[in-house]
Design a protein around this motif. Sequence first.
Motif, PDB file in Angstrom:
ATOM      1  N   ILE A 159       0.717  -4.907 -43.698  1.00 49.65           N
ATOM      2  CA  ILE A 159       1.192  -6.272 -43.871  1.00 49.65           C
ATOM      3  C   ILE A 159       0.016  -7.237 -43.721  1.00 49.65           C
ATOM      4  N   ASP A 160       0.269  -8.507 -43.968  1.00 45.24           N
ATOM      5  CA  ASP A 160      -0.650  -9.613 -43.664  1.00 45.24           C
ATOM      6  C   ASP A 160      -2.007  -9.504 -44.369  1.00 45.24           C
ATOM      7  N   PRO A 161      -2.038  -9.487 -45.695  1.00 51.05           N
ATOM      8  CA  PRO A 161      -3.318  -9.410 -46.393  1.00 51.05           C
ATOM      9  C   PRO A 161      -4.112 -10.707 -46.299  1.00 51.05           C
ATOM     10  N   THR A 162      -5.419 -10.587 -46.167  1.00 47.31           N
ATOM     11  CA  THR A 162      -6.346 -11.711 -46.268  1.00 47.31           C
ATOM     12  C   THR A 162      -7.497 -11.278 -47.163  1.00 47.31           C
ATOM     13  N   VAL A 163      -7.951 -12.169 -48.017  1.00 51.09           N
ATOM     14  CA  VAL A 163      -8.903 -11.815 -49.069  1.00 51.09           C
ATOM     15  C   VAL A 163     -10.052 -12.809 -49.089  1.00 51.09           C
ATOM     16  N   MET A 164     -11.260 -12.313 -49.323  1.00 50.43           N
ATOM     17  CA  MET A 164     -12.413 -13.185 -49.524  1.00 50.43           C
ATOM     18  C   MET A 164     -13.273 -12.641 -50.654  1.00 50.43           C
ATOM     19  N   ILE A 165     -14.001 -13.542 -51.315  1.00 49.44           N
ATOM     20  CA  ILE A 165     -14.981 -13.156 -52.327  1.00 49.44           C
ATOM     21  C   ILE A 165     -16.350 -13.514 -51.779  1.00 49.44           C
ATOM     22  N   ASP A 166     -17.208 -12.537 -51.636  1.00 49.30           N
ATOM     23  CA  ASP A 166     -18.527 -12.741 -51.041  1.00 49.30           C
ATOM     24  C   ASP A 166     -19.463 -13.444 -52.025  1.00 49.30           C
ATOM     25  N   ASP A 167     -20.618 -13.841 -51.544  1.00 47.00           N
ATOM     26  CA  ASP A 167     -21.574 -14.578 -52.375  1.00 47.00           C
ATOM     27  C   ASP A 167     -22.048 -13.776 -53.576  1.00 47.00           C
ATOM     28  N   ASP A 168     -22.050 -12.449 -53.459  1.00 46.75           N
ATOM     29  CA  ASP A 168     -22.482 -11.608 -54.574  1.00 46.75           C
ATOM     30  C   ASP A 168     -21.350 -11.278 -55.542  1.00 46.75           C
ATOM     31  N   GLY A 169     -20.173 -11.872 -55.310  1.00 50.08           N
ATOM     32  CA  GLY A 169     -19.035 -11.649 -56.195  1.00 50.08           C
ATOM     33  C   GLY A 169     -18.124 -10.518 -55.786  1.00 50.08           C
ATOM     34  N   GLN A 170     -18.511  -9.739 -54.795  1.00 52.34           N
ATOM     35  CA  GLN A 170     -17.669  -8.640 -54.335  1.00 52.34           C
ATOM     36  C   GLN A 170     -16.480  -9.186 -53.541  1.00 52.34           C
ATOM     37  N   ALA A 171     -15.288  -8.765 -53.905  1.00 50.58           N
ATOM     38  CA  ALA A 171     -14.077  -9.188 -53.203  1.00 50.58           C
ATOM     39  C   ALA A 171     -13.662  -8.125 -52.195  1.00 50.58           C
ATOM     40  N   TYR A 172     -13.119  -8.590 -51.080  1.00 57.54           N
ATOM     41  CA  TYR A 172     -12.645  -7.704 -50.017  1.00 57.54           C
ATOM     42  C   TYR A 172     -11.233  -8.118 -49.618  1.00 57.54           C
ATOM     43  N   MET A 173     -10.427  -7.129 -49.271  1.00 60.40           N
ATOM     44  CA  MET A 173      -9.110  -7.395 -48.701  1.00 60.40           C
ATOM     45  C   MET A 173      -8.995  -6.700 -47.351  1.00 60.40           C
ATOM     46  N   TYR A 174      -8.481  -7.428 -46.372  1.00 58.26           N
ATOM     47  CA  TYR A 174      -8.224  -6.902 -45.032  1.00 58.26           C
ATOM     48  C   TYR A 174      -6.737  -7.083 -44.759  1.00 58.26           C
ATOM     49  N   TRP A 175      -6.155  -6.179 -44.000  1.00 57.22           N
ATOM     50  CA  TRP A 175      -4.726  -6.284 -43.691  1.00 57.22           C
ATOM     51  C   TRP A 175      -4.399  -5.343 -42.530  1.00 57.22           C
ATOM     52  N   GLY A 176      -3.161  -5.445 -42.032  1.00 52.61           N
ATOM     53  CA  GLY A 176      -2.731  -4.449 -41.058  1.00 52.61           C
ATOM     54  C   GLY A 176      -1.917  -4.981 -39.903  1.00 52.61           C
ATOM     55  N   ASN A 177      -1.222  -4.064 -39.265  1.00 55.45           N
ATOM     56  CA  ASN A 177      -0.521  -4.285 -38.002  1.00 55.45           C
ATOM     57  C   ASN A 177      -0.811  -3.087 -37.117  1.00 55.45           C
ATOM     58  N   SER A 191      -3.560  -1.636 -36.488  1.00 51.79           N
ATOM     59  CA  SER A 191      -4.959  -1.397 -36.832  1.00 51.79           C
ATOM     60  C   SER A 191      -5.298  -2.260 -38.039  1.00 51.79           C
ATOM     61  N   LEU A 192      -6.574  -2.540 -38.200  1.00 48.10           N
ATOM     62  CA  LEU A 192      -7.036  -3.358 -39.316  1.00 48.10           C
ATOM     63  C   LEU A 192      -7.602  -2.455 -40.403  1.00 48.10           C
ATOM     64  N   LYS A 193      -7.111  -2.640 -41.628  1.00 54.02           N
ATOM     65  CA  LYS A 193      -7.623  -1.898 -42.769  1.00 54.02           C
ATOM     66  C   LYS A 193      -8.422  -2.845 -43.655  1.00 54.02           C
ATOM     67  N   TRP A 194      -9.398  -2.299 -44.392  1.00 48.98           N
ATOM     68  CA  TRP A 194     -10.079  -3.115 -45.379  1.00 48.98           C
ATOM     69  C   TRP A 194     -10.502  -2.228 -46.553  1.00 48.98           C
ATOM     70  N   ALA A 195     -10.637  -2.875 -47.698  1.00 49.80           N
ATOM     71  CA  ALA A 195     -11.091  -2.187 -48.906  1.00 49.80           C
ATOM     72  C   ALA A 195     -11.707  -3.213 -49.846  1.00 49.80           C
ATOM     73  N   LYS A 196     -12.615  -2.752 -50.675  1.00 48.13           N
ATOM     74  CA  LYS A 196     -13.160  -3.607 -51.720  1.00 48.13           C
ATOM     75  C   LYS A 196     -12.148  -3.727 -52.863  1.00 48.13           C
ATOM     76  N   LEU A 197     -12.186  -4.856 -53.548  1.00 46.15           N
ATOM     77  CA  LEU A 197     -11.381  -5.061 -54.742  1.00 46.15           C
ATOM     78  C   LEU A 197     -12.285  -5.172 -55.964  1.00 46.15           C
ATOM     79  N   LYS A 198     -11.802  -4.659 -57.081  1.00 48.33           N
ATOM     80  CA  LYS A 198     -12.545  -4.833 -58.322  1.00 48.33           C
ATOM     81  C   LYS A 198     -12.508  -6.297 -58.738  1.00 48.33           C
ATOM     82  N   LYS A 199     -13.353  -6.660 -59.681  1.00 45.90           N
ATOM     83  CA  LYS A 199     -13.441  -8.057 -60.107  1.00 45.90           C
ATOM     84  C   LYS A 199     -12.122  -8.567 -60.674  1.00 45.90           C
ATOM     85  N   ASN A 200     -11.279  -7.670 -61.208  1.00 39.02           N
ATOM     86  CA  ASN A 200      -9.986  -8.109 -61.734  1.00 39.02           C
ATOM     87  C   ASN A 200      -8.978  -8.452 -60.634  1.00 39.02           C
ATOM     88  N   MET A 201      -9.326  -8.175 -59.380  1.00 38.23           N
ATOM     89  CA  MET A 201      -8.546  -8.536 -58.192  1.00 38.23           C
ATOM     90  C   MET A 201      -7.220  -7.779 -58.071  1.00 38.23           C
TER      91      MET A 201
END
Length: 318
Positions: A161-179, A181-191
Amino acid sequence: MNRLILSLLFACSTFLGAQAQNPIIKHIFTADPSPIVHKGTVYLYTSHDTASVKDTNYKMPDWHVFSSTDMVNWKDHGALLSPKTFSWAEGDAYAAQCIERDGKFYWFVSTFHKKDANSNGGAAIGVAVSDNPTGPFKDAIGKALITNEMTKDMPHAWDDIDPTVMIDDDGQAYMYWGNGSLKWAKLKKNMIELDGPITAFKPKNFIEGPWIYKRKNLYYLVYASAGTKPEMIEYCTAPTATGPWTYRGIIQENVPNSFTTHPGILDYKGKSYFFYHNGVLPTGGSYRRSICVDYMYYNEDGTIKPIVQTSAGVAAVK
């Protein structure tokens, strides 16, 4: 004399009302704030509590969008998305976050998955997309981005649950989420696709509600903590979006009349703002929450000063 007394009472009530901006949304119960800025306007994405005073669990049928250009007056654009938008989803509309990329708005939401060929149920994360910050939004991929089967580190079915997303300065997007424990993964440019494996870890006292962002050369991971109940807000910082994370402490103590809280952080017209929810509206509570906003300040080393919760809220900006 009676008329004079009434006039004085009215003047006092008007003054006090003008000073008591928080909660900023008063006509419905809202929670889980997610603010962004687009073309000079703040758009605030929220969940929506509709539980009765006697209910002992959440009833959250949809997500709303509000907008403001002065941080004081907020326009309700209505319920622009719900779990019914997603053919695979059922249940409540939990915390979500919207982010803009290449002229499109991607609304990452948490809800529950139906039991079907793709999932045995449990919490899941979906993505809706629109060409405008206020919609119309549609399911971006026709299936869940994250299902409960994709994460195995926690035994319960509501950890995605509870996704949060950011796009870094180099264009790489990341998503973090969880209850839990915290999970994270990279997202492709298509989001709408993962770009690598899912990693799980547990920041100190983490329970849920993460918010990820970068300020200057520091990455911030702000979250609701489980050190005590009700929840508080704690945070970590790191030199990169993937860590290593250094625990920095508590920045928001318990909120009144709600055992949960949820951060949303925004820089707008030269000031930093901290959004959260509490239960202070009449008949409010842990299942009938309301969004507030107060100022946020940093120390010279980038650490965050404790958030001062106020009823006055913030002043209007030009």
